[in-house]
Scaffold this motif. Structure first.
Motif, PDB file in Angstrom:
ATOM      1  N   MET A   1       0.846  -1.196   0.000  1.00 23.80           N
ATOM      2  CA  MET A   1       0.000   0.000   0.000  1.00 23.80           C
ATOM      3  C   MET A   1       0.884   1.251   0.000  1.00 23.80           C
ATOM      4  SD  MET A   1      -3.095   0.978  -0.106  1.00 23.80           S
ATOM      5  CE  MET A   1      -3.806   2.626   0.000  1.00 23.80           C
ATOM      6  N   ILE A   2       0.703   2.077  -1.013  1.00 23.85           N
ATOM      7  CA  ILE A   2       1.508   3.301  -1.130  1.00 23.85           C
ATOM      8  C   ILE A   2       0.664   4.491  -0.668  1.00 23.85           C
ATOM      9  CG2 ILE A   2       2.563   4.902  -2.774  1.00 23.85           C
ATOM     10  CD1 ILE A   2       3.406   2.599  -4.464  1.00 23.85           C
ATOM     11  N   SER A   3       1.220   5.344   0.190  1.00 19.47           N
ATOM     12  CA  SER A   3       0.543   6.628   0.440  1.00 19.47           C
ATOM     13  C   SER A   3       1.312   7.729  -0.275  1.00 19.47           C
ATOM     14  CB  SER A   3       0.395   6.946   1.921  1.00 19.47           C
ATOM     15  OG  SER A   3       1.289   6.249   2.698  1.00 19.47           O
ATOM     16  N   TRP A  16       5.758  15.362  -4.815  1.00 13.98           N
ATOM     17  CA  TRP A  16       4.965  14.259  -4.257  1.00 13.98           C
ATOM     18  C   TRP A  16       5.875  13.227  -3.628  1.00 13.98           C
ATOM     19  CZ3 TRP A  16       0.265  15.514  -3.423  1.00 13.98           C
ATOM     20  CH2 TRP A  16      -0.332  16.474  -4.239  1.00 13.98           C
ATOM     21  N   CYS A  17       5.516  12.798  -2.426  1.00 14.35           N
ATOM     22  CA  CYS A  17       6.301  11.792  -1.701  1.00 14.35           C
ATOM     23  C   CYS A  17       5.483  10.514  -1.587  1.00 14.35           C
ATOM     24  CB  CYS A  17       6.671  12.312  -0.313  1.00 14.35           C
ATOM     25  SG  CYS A  17       7.628  11.109   0.646  1.00 14.35           S
ATOM     26  N   LEU A  18       5.991   9.435  -2.205  1.00 17.64           N
ATOM     27  CA  LEU A  18       5.353   8.127  -2.108  1.00 17.64           C
ATOM     28  C   LEU A  18       6.051   7.355  -1.000  1.00 17.64           C
ATOM     29  CD1 LEU A  18       5.304   9.142  -5.197  1.00 17.64           C
ATOM     30  CD2 LEU A  18       4.867   6.764  -5.770  1.00 17.64           C
ATOM     31  N   SER A  19       5.267   6.726  -0.134  1.00 18.83           N
ATOM     32  CA  SER A  19       5.899   5.950   0.933  1.00 18.83           C
ATOM     33  C   SER A  19       5.051   4.725   1.256  1.00 18.83           C
ATOM     34  CB  SER A  19       6.094   6.809   2.184  1.00 18.83           C
ATOM     35  OG  SER A  19       4.859   7.266   2.676  1.00 18.83           O
ATOM     36  N   TRP A  26       9.843   7.458  -2.048  1.00 23.50           N
ATOM     37  CA  TRP A  26      10.307   8.023  -3.317  1.00 23.50           C
ATOM     38  C   TRP A  26       9.739   9.437  -3.406  1.00 23.50           C
ATOM     39  CZ3 TRP A  26      12.390   5.818  -8.123  1.00 23.50           C
ATOM     40  CH2 TRP A  26      12.924   4.530  -7.947  1.00 23.50           C
ATOM     41  N   VAL A  27      10.435  10.328  -4.091  1.00 28.74           N
ATOM     42  CA  VAL A  27       9.859  11.648  -4.347  1.00 28.74           C
ATOM     43  C   VAL A  27       9.827  11.911  -5.845  1.00 28.74           C
ATOM     44  CG1 VAL A  27      10.386  12.723  -2.128  1.00 28.74           C
ATOM     45  CG2 VAL A  27      12.104  12.768  -3.976  1.00 28.74           C
TER      46      VAL A  27
END
Ligand SMILES: [Zn+2]
Length: 252
Positions: A1-3, A16-19, A26-27
């Motif tokens: 699950m990515i937020s 945008w920061c994916l975590s 990742w940004v």
């Protein structure tokens, strides 16, 4: 699950920061490293990689600093910035944080511009904005129209993560193009409420863009009529309509 969380940069950029729950991140388009470092520290995240959509400084300016002390993946168009160590192009597929993303070429704003689509998330930089689209700095109206058509063919539930908070100004222009579009009036009210609370209006849903964004609606008689009135000529095709709406917005 990515937020996915916004990191504000400059006056109106979103990095945008994916975590994931494991604290890996990742940004996308880190134009400035300082707010990214601050975000990573606050959330206790470990940066694993960077996605780049195009070469403009407000999208790549922070990459050198972020990669200085880290051995991480930097994915993007080959020529966008020297730190790219995983060049990608149209049709490529990359995996990050356990999810697959397709690379889609979307020339127009710049010639090197790409977008990333996966997991119903679209990271489209300065190509499609909420309620608008990027200026044509390098590409032609034909190229941008084709790029936006490719984005338009994605599922309506796609969440559109663009790189700037331009929505209110974009929708004010959209209302000049389509004063009788009721979906647009509803959207303007929603966006006003969000901005009054200081909240981002991004991401938007692609279905809402298709219903309200004049740059995706060159095939609509209402948009064509307005574009012809602005240009004072008959327009022979959708690309001509798109080109006039873009020229109109540049002078709005
Ligand atoms: Zn740009």
């Amino acid at each position: 699950m990515i937020s996915v969380d916004p990191i504000k940069a400059f006056s109106d950029n979103y990095i945008w920061c994916l975590s994931n729950p494991e604290g890996e991140a990742w940004v996308v388009d880190p134009g400035d490293a300082a707010p990214v470092e601050e975000h990573l520290r606050q959330r206790d995240l470990t940066l694993q990689g960077v996605l780049i959509t195009h070469h403009h400084f407000d999208h790549v300016g922070g990459v050198a600093s972020l990669t200085k002390q880290r051995d991480i993946r930097v994915v993007g168009p080959q020529t966008a910035t020297p730190e790219i160590n995983e060049p990608v192009a149209d049709g490529d597929r990359i995996t990050l944080l356990g999810s697959e993303f397709d690379v889609i070429a979307v020339p127009g704003h710049t010639l090197d511009h790409i977008a990333y689509y996966g997991n119903t998330l679209l990271f489209c930089g300065d190509t499609l904005f909420a309620g608008g689209c990027g200026r044509l700095f390098e590409g032609t109206p034909e190229q941008m129209h084709a790029s936006l058509a490719r984005i338009s063919s994605l599922p309506g539930a796609t969440r559109v993560y663009c790189a700037h908070e331009y929505t209110q100004a974009n929708l004010a222009f959209a209302a000049a193009v389509e004063p009788d579009n009721t979906a647009l009036q509803t959207r303007i009210q929603k966006v006003e409420q969000l901005r009054q609370q200081g909240l981002p209006t991004v991401p938007s849903q692609l279905a809402d863009e298709l219903a309200t964004n004049p740059f995706l609606r060159a095939d609509q008689p209402s948009v064509r009529d307005s574009a012809e009135e602005y240009a004072s000529i008959r327009l022979s095709d959708d690309i001509g309509v798109f080109a006039e709406v873009r020229r109109w917005k540049d002078n709005f």
